[in-house]
Scaffold this active site. Structure first.
Site, PDB file in Angstrom:
ATOM      1  N   LYS A 101      -2.574  -1.765   7.665  1.00 41.00           N
ATOM      2  CA  LYS A 101      -3.792  -1.218   8.259  1.00 41.00           C
ATOM      3  C   LYS A 101      -3.980  -1.758   9.669  1.00 41.00           C
ATOM      4  O   LYS A 101      -3.687  -2.917   9.955  1.00 41.00           O
ATOM      5  CB  LYS A 101      -5.000  -1.597   7.396  1.00 41.00           C
ATOM      6  CG  LYS A 101      -5.143  -0.779   6.122  1.00 41.00           C
ATOM      7  CD  LYS A 101      -6.452  -1.106   5.428  1.00 41.00           C
ATOM      8  CE  LYS A 101      -6.676  -0.212   4.219  1.00 41.00           C
ATOM      9  NZ  LYS A 101      -7.967  -0.520   3.541  1.00 41.00           N
ATOM     10  N   HIS A 133      -4.525  -8.975   4.076  1.00 42.25           N
ATOM     11  CA  HIS A 133      -5.976  -8.861   4.227  1.00 42.25           C
ATOM     12  C   HIS A 133      -6.432  -9.617   5.471  1.00 42.25           C
ATOM     13  O   HIS A 133      -6.059 -10.776   5.671  1.00 42.25           O
ATOM     14  CB  HIS A 133      -6.699  -9.440   3.007  1.00 42.25           C
ATOM     15  CG  HIS A 133      -6.614  -8.569   1.796  1.00 42.25           C
ATOM     16  ND1 HIS A 133      -6.838  -9.038   0.518  1.00 42.25           N
ATOM     17  CD2 HIS A 133      -6.327  -7.246   1.665  1.00 42.25           C
ATOM     18  CE1 HIS A 133      -6.701  -8.049  -0.332  1.00 42.25           C
ATOM     19  NE2 HIS A 133      -6.390  -6.953   0.328  1.00 42.25           N
ATOM     20  N   ARG A 136       0.855  -1.189   0.000  1.00 44.26           N
ATOM     21  CA  ARG A 136       0.000   0.000   0.000  1.00 44.26           C
ATOM     22  C   ARG A 136       0.891   1.240   0.000  1.00 44.26           C
ATOM     23  O   ARG A 136       2.055   1.185   0.403  1.00 44.26           O
ATOM     24  CB  ARG A 136      -0.899   0.019   1.231  1.00 44.26           C
ATOM     25  CG  ARG A 136      -1.834  -1.178   1.369  1.00 44.26           C
ATOM     26  CD  ARG A 136      -2.660  -1.052   2.636  1.00 44.26           C
ATOM     27  NE  ARG A 136      -3.624  -2.134   2.807  1.00 44.26           N
ATOM     28  CZ  ARG A 136      -3.409  -3.238   3.524  1.00 44.26           C
ATOM     29  NH1 ARG A 136      -2.236  -3.384   4.145  1.00 44.26           N
ATOM     30  NH2 ARG A 136      -4.336  -4.163   3.629  1.00 44.26           N
ATOM     31  N   ARG A 163      -0.769  -2.441  -6.729  1.00 50.37           N
ATOM     32  CA  ARG A 163      -1.098  -3.459  -5.717  1.00 50.37           C
ATOM     33  C   ARG A 163      -2.142  -4.430  -6.278  1.00 50.37           C
ATOM     34  O   ARG A 163      -2.015  -5.642  -6.095  1.00 50.37           O
ATOM     35  CB  ARG A 163      -1.609  -2.780  -4.454  1.00 50.37           C
ATOM     36  CG  ARG A 163      -2.067  -3.738  -3.338  1.00 50.37           C
ATOM     37  CD  ARG A 163      -2.376  -2.947  -2.073  1.00 50.37           C
ATOM     38  NE  ARG A 163      -3.171  -3.679  -1.110  1.00 50.37           N
ATOM     39  CZ  ARG A 163      -2.666  -4.512  -0.194  1.00 50.37           C
ATOM     40  NH1 ARG A 163      -1.357  -4.723  -0.140  1.00 50.37           N
ATOM     41  NH2 ARG A 163      -3.460  -5.122   0.678  1.00 50.37           N
ATOM     42  N   TYR A 193     -10.201 -10.807  -6.313  1.00 52.55           N
ATOM     43  CA  TYR A 193      -9.233 -10.997  -7.387  1.00 52.55           C
ATOM     44  C   TYR A 193      -9.497 -12.273  -8.175  1.00 52.55           C
ATOM     45  O   TYR A 193      -9.008 -12.423  -9.286  1.00 52.55           O
ATOM     46  CB  TYR A 193      -7.808 -10.990  -6.823  1.00 52.55           C
ATOM     47  CG  TYR A 193      -7.426  -9.653  -6.257  1.00 52.55           C
ATOM     48  CD1 TYR A 193      -7.153  -8.584  -7.092  1.00 52.55           C
ATOM     49  CD2 TYR A 193      -7.393  -9.430  -4.885  1.00 52.55           C
ATOM     50  CE1 TYR A 193      -6.828  -7.335  -6.572  1.00 52.55           C
ATOM     51  CE2 TYR A 193      -7.072  -8.193  -4.360  1.00 52.55           C
ATOM     52  CZ  TYR A 193      -6.794  -7.150  -5.214  1.00 52.55           C
ATOM     53  OH  TYR A 193      -6.489  -5.915  -4.699  1.00 52.55           O
ATOM     54  N   HIS A 236      -2.238   2.190  -5.923  1.00 50.89           N
ATOM     55  CA  HIS A 236      -3.040   1.019  -5.566  1.00 50.89           C
ATOM     56  C   HIS A 236      -3.329   0.144  -6.779  1.00 50.89           C
ATOM     57  O   HIS A 236      -3.609  -1.048  -6.632  1.00 50.89           O
ATOM     58  CB  HIS A 236      -4.346   1.456  -4.902  1.00 50.89           C
ATOM     59  CG  HIS A 236      -4.751   0.573  -3.757  1.00 50.89           C
ATOM     60  ND1 HIS A 236      -4.023   0.482  -2.589  1.00 50.89           N
ATOM     61  CD2 HIS A 236      -5.789  -0.295  -3.620  1.00 50.89           C
ATOM     62  CE1 HIS A 236      -4.608  -0.390  -1.780  1.00 50.89           C
ATOM     63  NE2 HIS A 236      -5.672  -0.866  -2.384  1.00 50.89           N
TER      64      HIS A 236
END
Length: 318
Positions: free
Chosen positions: A191, A286, A160, A263, A295, A260
């Protein structure tokens, strides 16, 4: 409520400003997220001012009406969700400080909308961007080396923007991340302040070593950041976006490229090659497998295109 497409002219008051500072210092939210939250808080503040409400006077029916007005002004479900997340976070913060007794945003959900597919570059374009070199010599050699390393890490590690910009030269720095050149691993702060280790590819390591050899000519002596701007201080998110977009144009890409997108490209191309959803989830950091599963839809589109182009029964009569 002020029009959704216009930023209200009223500056942020002390309460939202203090909350955003809390998000920056304690929650370490990315600059782009804080910018979006700031816009959402300005709209909340403007709506409260229209009805002469203080923060402790806002009730759920007020918030429902303001959210409905956002929807009526054309904002999509994702934008409304960001507004509600900012408002909800503000009230949770106020509640912890004893300044409100309830959260009027709790339980309120944005309207459901179709989740858009992430935009990923085709493999040949992503590789062309990563391989691009300024053969014409139009760019500063220092910035060219830096931008090459940035691009390789974005596409080669799936980082990120905040994770990339948070990389320091040494472990334990203020950015929260660093790269061990000997082991070929990047430790990043993702995150929710969650740490993870990501392998760094050989091409990225070569580009990174080339940048490190030139970095002392640009960075301030006491600057801990791995990537710095012309001023010698840590590169910002907006600077990264501008440089990457310009680099994509120089590489001959027709689509607008943002960090992004690389990514997304990393995740999509990795999944196409390996088919290992759990491994891709771990590499991306994630928390939920459902986030990574989007994806697989990109992968299905890739397979469908191959089928349409190659299978004799794929072509339909017009």
């Amino acid at each position: 409520m002020a029009p959704a497409e216009d930023t209200p002219p009223v500056p942020l008051g002390p309460v939202p400003t203090a909350f955003l500072e809390h998000l920056r210092v304690e929650r370490r939210l990315a600059e782009r997220t804080r910018t979006m939250y700031g816009g959402a808080l300005r709209r909340l503040q403007a709506s409260m001012a229209e009805q002469a409400l203080a923060f402790d006077q806002v009730r759920p029916h007020h918030v429902r009406r303001w959210a409905a007005q956002l929807h009526g002004q054309g904002l999509g479900s994702r934008s409304i969700a960001i507004h509600l997340a900012a408002w909800r976070g503000l009230y949770r913060w106020l509640g912890r400080g004893g300044r409100v007794t309830s959260n009027p945003v709790d339980g309120l959900r944005p309207p459901k909308g179709q989740r858009p597919l992430p935009k990923a570059l085709p493999i040949d374009q992503a590789v062309a961007l990563a391989d691009h070199h300024d053969e014409a010599g139009a760019n500063d050699p220092l910035l060219e080396a830096r931008d090459h390393a940035l691009t390789e890490l974005l596409y080669g590690c799936g980082l990120r923007s905040a994770e990339l910009l948070g990389l320091d030269l040494l472990p334990g720095g203020p950015g929260g991340g660093w790269i061990d050149l000997d082991s070929g691993d990047a430790e990043v702060l993702g995150k929710g302040s969650k740490r993870r280790v990501v392998p760094v590819g050989s091409a990225a390591l070569v580009a990174l070593r080339a940048w490190l050899a030139l970095r002392p000519n640009l960075a301030r002596a006491d600057e801990p950041a791995l990537f710095v701007s012309r001023r010698g201080t840590r590169l910002t998110d907006s600077q990264l976006r501008r440089r990457l977009a310009a680099r994509a144009v120089q590489a001959g890409l027709s689509s607008h490229v943002h960090p992004h997108m690389l990514r997304h490209s990393y995740a999509s191309h990795l999944l196409q090659s390996s088919g290992d959803l759990r491994a891709v989830q771990e590499l991306l950091g994630h928390a939920q497998i459902s986030t990574t599963q989007v994806y697989t839809r990109l992968d299905h589109q890739h397979l469908a295109k191959i089928y349409d182009a190659a299978h004799p029964r794929a072509r339909r009569k017009t």
